[in-house]
Design an enzyme around this catalytic site. Structure first.
Site, mmCIF file in Angstrom:
data_model
loop_
_atom_site.group_PDB
_atom_site.id
_atom_site.type_symbol
_atom_site.label_atom_id
_atom_site.label_comp_id
_atom_site.label_asym_id
_atom_site.label_seq_id
_atom_site.Cartn_x
_atom_site.Cartn_y
_atom_site.Cartn_z
ATOM 1 N N HIS A 185 -22.400 34.771 72.899
ATOM 2 C CA HIS A 185 -21.346 35.632 72.368
ATOM 3 C C HIS A 185 -21.013 36.773 73.320
ATOM 4 O O HIS A 185 -19.878 37.253 73.344
ATOM 5 C CB HIS A 185 -21.760 36.184 70.999
ATOM 6 C CG HIS A 185 -21.363 35.288 69.878
ATOM 7 N ND1 HIS A 185 -22.039 35.233 68.686
ATOM 8 C CD2 HIS A 185 -20.357 34.383 69.762
ATOM 9 C CE1 HIS A 185 -21.461 34.354 67.890
ATOM 10 N NE2 HIS A 185 -20.450 33.833 68.527
ATOM 11 N N CYS A 480 -12.339 20.888 77.081
ATOM 12 C CA CYS A 480 -12.308 22.123 76.297
ATOM 13 C C CYS A 480 -13.574 22.945 76.464
ATOM 14 O O CYS A 480 -13.722 23.999 75.848
ATOM 15 C CB CYS A 480 -12.056 21.839 74.821
ATOM 16 S SG CYS A 480 -13.346 20.840 74.030
#
Length: 555
Positions: A185, A480
């Site tokens: 994150h 992706c």
């Protein structure tokens, strides 16, 4: 003197170091309580609920990608399975703070054992635990200053979303962490903010607070005590680079006009502004799991339609690729119970395997997507995660057709799917390669372990071989995973046959400029050179020899 880590968000930042080292003390082992067990349980529930509320409040303030991340973290605080574990320990006489610590510790071990996306959420879980324990014990939670007298470089062992969500590039000039990887994150939020980041940087927290550093998020170098001339040179070069990147506009294409749509990875409507601002031509990965996490029951079709429609409406005439719920042993949901505790959840029932056990949940999601796209001009593509075989691909496509969805595809993130991609191609309309998990399974290397970060270098020739196998199977094949965000590697991926590239929005300008500076033939030559190399470093060097325009763009 320099420290070396892994570049996770491009750019250059400099300033004094702020070291985030404060930790909440571990509650004493064997800590007990006096009084009623129900009262102790109520105390634990209240603390968890307060922590969830704080995280949601910060998410609303932050908006965008940070809001999605913090909402997911708040769901951890409200996870019913975790609460059951806490209350069971309290029933045996354990004090609430120790019960929270132990229950979260067990769950943490499971997440780390899974690896992958949820394995990298261990830092988020630790933050929820520490905030809850701090509330229960009255210990202060030390955070990052939002009103520092000058911009700073934030250094920590690891960073939780709550530490960074309210920061901006005006406050923090770079992130440096000792742990984590390019899909943590810290990296995700840094890229969303457009702030340089270096992860897996050993020894970073040993820097004295206030030490001046120069952080290069492309090379992974953290230069300690740079001279004024070094700072001026680096920042000047970065400004010139940004000016050159901004000059390249329009849809993605190579110098000889070969079209390569450049798409954005999004987690929900909060990511749309950044995607549109950076010129995304559509969405290559819409992660839908944030809508499902932390709930006792699956979201209704109406709730799902409300979440999906804004993303579809934002891209009229463009492709929006939605990944169906990627849940299972590594992302436990109360309404999708596992058969039993799995010894290796990363290799257990997750993704499409779980959807086949609970087809009604998938059917509801597909029906919601069919409703959401109705009346919009978006081209909806739906893909399944964690597909291993042609039979699984055929099953998913049939489910999509039954729901009235025209374009069904699969993620290529298991080596078997890449190797036998031609078999899968008989049953689906498109592929999308998830290089993050594909590397983890290919090299048997946990993405969360900084010590193994070299094996997650997307330039590894073995990984490029699998990309080539999938891209050459006769179906449109996008990428992706975060590999697509590397401008040089993006050219290589096109040379391998990738037909579209999807990435964090902030990476789009650099990739657009890199492709525009090279012909399709140069991309093919670079790809062949990289695959012929013996290791990642040599592959990178060999490919760049065929991509001279990168130097002109300072990429």
């Amino acid at each position: 003197m320099s420290l070396r880590g892994v570049g996770a968000s491009q750019g250059v930042g400099h300033g004094p170091v702020f070291v985030l080292t404060a930790e909440v003390p571990e509650p004493p082992e064997g800590a007990t309580y006096t009084g009623d067990a129900d009262q102790e349980k109520a105390r634990a529930r209240a603390a968890l609920d307060e922590v969830a509320g704080v995280l949601e409040g910060r998410g609303r303030q932050a908006g965008g990608a940070a809001e999605d991340v913090l909402n997911a973290q708040a769901m951890m605080a409200r996870d019913p399975g975790l609460l059951v574990g806490v209350e069971a320990l309290i029933d045996h006489g354990t004090a609430a703070e120790r019960a929270v610590y132990e229950a979260f510790g067990r769950y943490r071990s499971m997440l780390v054992g899974t690896g992958g996306y949820m394995g990298e959420r261990a830092a988020d879980l630790d933050d929820v635990r520490d905030r809850t324990v701090a509330l229960l014990t009255g210990h202060p939670m030390h955070g990052v200053p939002l009103d520092a007298p000058e911009p700073f470089v934030l250094v920590a062992r690891d960073l939780a979303p709550a530490d960074t969500a309210l920061l901006s590039k005006e406050v923090v000039t770079a992130f440096v962490t000792e742990r984590g990887g390019p899909t943590s994150h810290t990296a995700i939020l840094a890229r969303a903010m457009g702030v340089p980041a270096v992860v897996a940087c050993a020894g970073a927290t040993s820097l004295a607070p206030g030490t001046l550093v120069l952080v290069d998020g492309s090379t992974g170098e953290v230069r300690v005590g740079p001279t004024d001339a070094e700072v001026a040179g680096a920042t000047g070069a970065e400004a010139a680079r940004q000016e050159k990147l901004a000059a390249v506009r329009g849809p993605g294409r190579t110098a000889d006009g070969h079209s390569v749509p450049l798409l954005a990875n999004v987690g929900g409507p909060g990511d749309l502004d950044a995607a549109l601002a950076h010129g995304a031509e559509g969405v290559g990965l819409f992660r839908t799991e944030f809508l499902f996490l932390g709930r006792k029951a699956a979201p209704t079709q109406d709730e799902q339609v409300a979440a999906y429609r804004p993303v579809l409406e934002a891209f009229p005439g463009a492709t929006v690729v939605v990944r169906t719920l990627d849940a299972g042993a590594d992302k436990p949901l109360a309404f999708l119970p596992a058969r039993e505790r799995e010894p290796n959840p990363a290799l257990g029932e997750r993704g499409l395997r779980m959807s086949r056990r609970f087809p009604e949940v998938l059917a509801d999601q597909l029906a919601a997507l069919e409703r959401a796209v109705a009346g919009t001009a978006a081209r909806l593509h739906v893909m399944a995660p964690m597909v291993a075989t042609a039979e699984e691909a055929a099953w998913f496509t049939e489910a999509c057709r039954t729901a009235g969805l025209a374009a069904a595809g699969v993620m290529i993130e298991i080596p078997a799917a890449a190797i036998r991609a031609r078999d899968l191609a008989e049953h689906v309309d498109f592929f999308s390669i998830g290089t993050n998990d594909l590397a983890q399974y290919l090299f048997a290397a946990d993405r969360e372990m900084a010590e193994l970060s070299a094996l997650h270098d997307a330039w590894q020739p073995a990984l490029l071989d699998l990309v080539a196998a999938a891209a050459g199977a006769g179906r449109p094949c996008g990428v992706c995973g975060e590999a697509a965000a590397d401008p040089a590697l993006a050219c290589v991926l096109v040379g391998l046959g990738a037909t579209a590239l999807s990435m964090s929005a902030s990476a789009l300008p650099a990739v657009r400029a890199a492709l525009a500076g090279h012909t399709t033939e140069q991309c093919r030559l670079a790809a062949a050179a990289a695959r012929s190399a013996k290791d990642a470093a040599t592959a990178r060097q060999a490919a760049r020899a065929h991509l001279p325009g990168l130097a002109d763009l300072a990429l």
